[in-house]
Design a protein around this motif. Sequence first.
Motif, PDB file in Angstrom:
ATOM      1  N   MET A   1      -8.070 -41.562  23.037  1.00 25.17           N
ATOM      2  CA  MET A   1      -9.383 -41.198  22.676  1.00 25.17           C
ATOM      3  C   MET A   1      -9.279 -40.432  21.533  1.00 25.17           C
ATOM      4  O   MET A   1      -7.672 -39.533  21.199  1.00 25.17           O
ATOM      5  CB  MET A   1      -9.886 -40.177  23.679  1.00 25.17           C
ATOM      6  CG  MET A   1     -11.426 -39.092  23.537  1.00 25.17           C
ATOM      7  SD  MET A   1     -12.119 -38.349  24.280  1.00 25.17           S
ATOM      8  CE  MET A   1     -12.693 -39.358  25.633  1.00 25.17           C
ATOM      9  N   ASN A   2     -10.280 -41.089  20.198  1.00 28.68           N
ATOM     10  CA  ASN A   2      -9.589 -40.106  19.781  1.00 28.68           C
ATOM     11  C   ASN A   2     -10.647 -39.264  18.665  1.00 28.68           C
ATOM     12  O   ASN A   2     -11.283 -38.947  19.902  1.00 28.68           O
ATOM     13  CB  ASN A   2     -10.056 -41.355  17.651  1.00 28.68           C
ATOM     14  CG  ASN A   2     -10.977 -41.929  17.972  1.00 28.68           C
ATOM     15  OD1 ASN A   2     -12.050 -41.346  18.650  1.00 28.68           O
ATOM     16  ND2 ASN A   2     -11.194 -43.015  17.470  1.00 28.68           N
ATOM     17  N   ILE A   3      -9.876 -38.595  18.098  1.00 27.49           N
ATOM     18  CA  ILE A   3     -10.733 -37.421  17.177  1.00 27.49           C
ATOM     19  C   ILE A   3     -12.283 -37.112  16.967  1.00 27.49           C
ATOM     20  O   ILE A   3     -13.157 -36.380  17.012  1.00 27.49           O
ATOM     21  CB  ILE A   3     -10.186 -36.272  15.971  1.00 27.49           C
ATOM     22  CG1 ILE A   3     -10.715 -34.758  15.957  1.00 27.49           C
ATOM     23  CG2 ILE A   3     -10.787 -37.424  14.921  1.00 27.49           C
ATOM     24  CD1 ILE A   3     -10.220 -34.466  16.676  1.00 27.49           C
ATOM     25  N   GLY A   4     -12.404 -39.057  16.283  1.00 26.73           N
ATOM     26  CA  GLY A   4     -14.178 -38.802  16.518  1.00 26.73           C
ATOM     27  C   GLY A   4     -14.747 -38.681  17.773  1.00 26.73           C
ATOM     28  O   GLY A   4     -16.311 -38.503  18.156  1.00 26.73           O
ATOM     29  N   ASP A   5     -14.305 -39.330  18.742  1.00 22.67           N
ATOM     30  CA  ASP A   5     -15.126 -39.050  20.590  1.00 22.67           C
ATOM     31  C   ASP A   5     -15.443 -38.342  20.595  1.00 22.67           C
ATOM     32  O   ASP A   5     -16.428 -37.389  21.328  1.00 22.67           O
ATOM     33  CB  ASP A   5     -14.125 -40.410  21.024  1.00 22.67           C
ATOM     34  CG  ASP A   5     -13.848 -41.358  20.224  1.00 22.67           C
ATOM     35  OD1 ASP A   5     -15.334 -41.713  19.922  1.00 22.67           O
ATOM     36  OD2 ASP A   5     -13.039 -42.339  21.230  1.00 22.67           O
ATOM     37  N   VAL A   6     -14.519 -37.308  20.688  1.00 17.66           N
ATOM     38  CA  VAL A   6     -14.495 -35.692  21.217  1.00 17.66           C
ATOM     39  C   VAL A   6     -15.317 -34.897  20.355  1.00 17.66           C
ATOM     40  O   VAL A   6     -16.282 -33.979  20.660  1.00 17.66           O
ATOM     41  CB  VAL A   6     -12.709 -35.115  20.369  1.00 17.66           C
ATOM     42  CG1 VAL A   6     -12.436 -33.515  20.764  1.00 17.66           C
ATOM     43  CG2 VAL A   6     -11.593 -35.704  21.672  1.00 17.66           C
ATOM     44  N   ILE A   7     -15.289 -35.026  18.411  1.00 21.48           N
ATOM     45  CA  ILE A   7     -16.414 -34.103  17.725  1.00 21.48           C
ATOM     46  C   ILE A   7     -18.064 -34.798  18.483  1.00 21.48           C
ATOM     47  O   ILE A   7     -18.676 -34.174  18.117  1.00 21.48           O
ATOM     48  CB  ILE A   7     -16.554 -34.779  16.759  1.00 21.48           C
ATOM     49  CG1 ILE A   7     -14.773 -34.079  16.184  1.00 21.48           C
ATOM     50  CG2 ILE A   7     -17.291 -34.286  15.627  1.00 21.48           C
ATOM     51  CD1 ILE A   7     -14.273 -34.538  14.543  1.00 21.48           C
TER      52      ILE A   7
END
Length: 58
Positions: A1-7
């Motif tokens: 999971m990358n930071i874009g998905d978390v945001i």
Amino acid sequence: MNIGDVIFQLITFICLFGVFLGVFFLVRSLVIKQPSKSENIEQKLDRIIDLLEKDKKN
């Protein structure tokens, strides 16, 4: 999971939470009836009319 998905998930949850809060406060404001300003003004006008009628009689 990358930071874009978390945001994206955080923004989605915040928006969803905001919608629930909006509905909650809307229902709360409709259920809890506060005396309206028009009723207060009406009472004050009635008082003024009573005082004017008493003054007219004297």
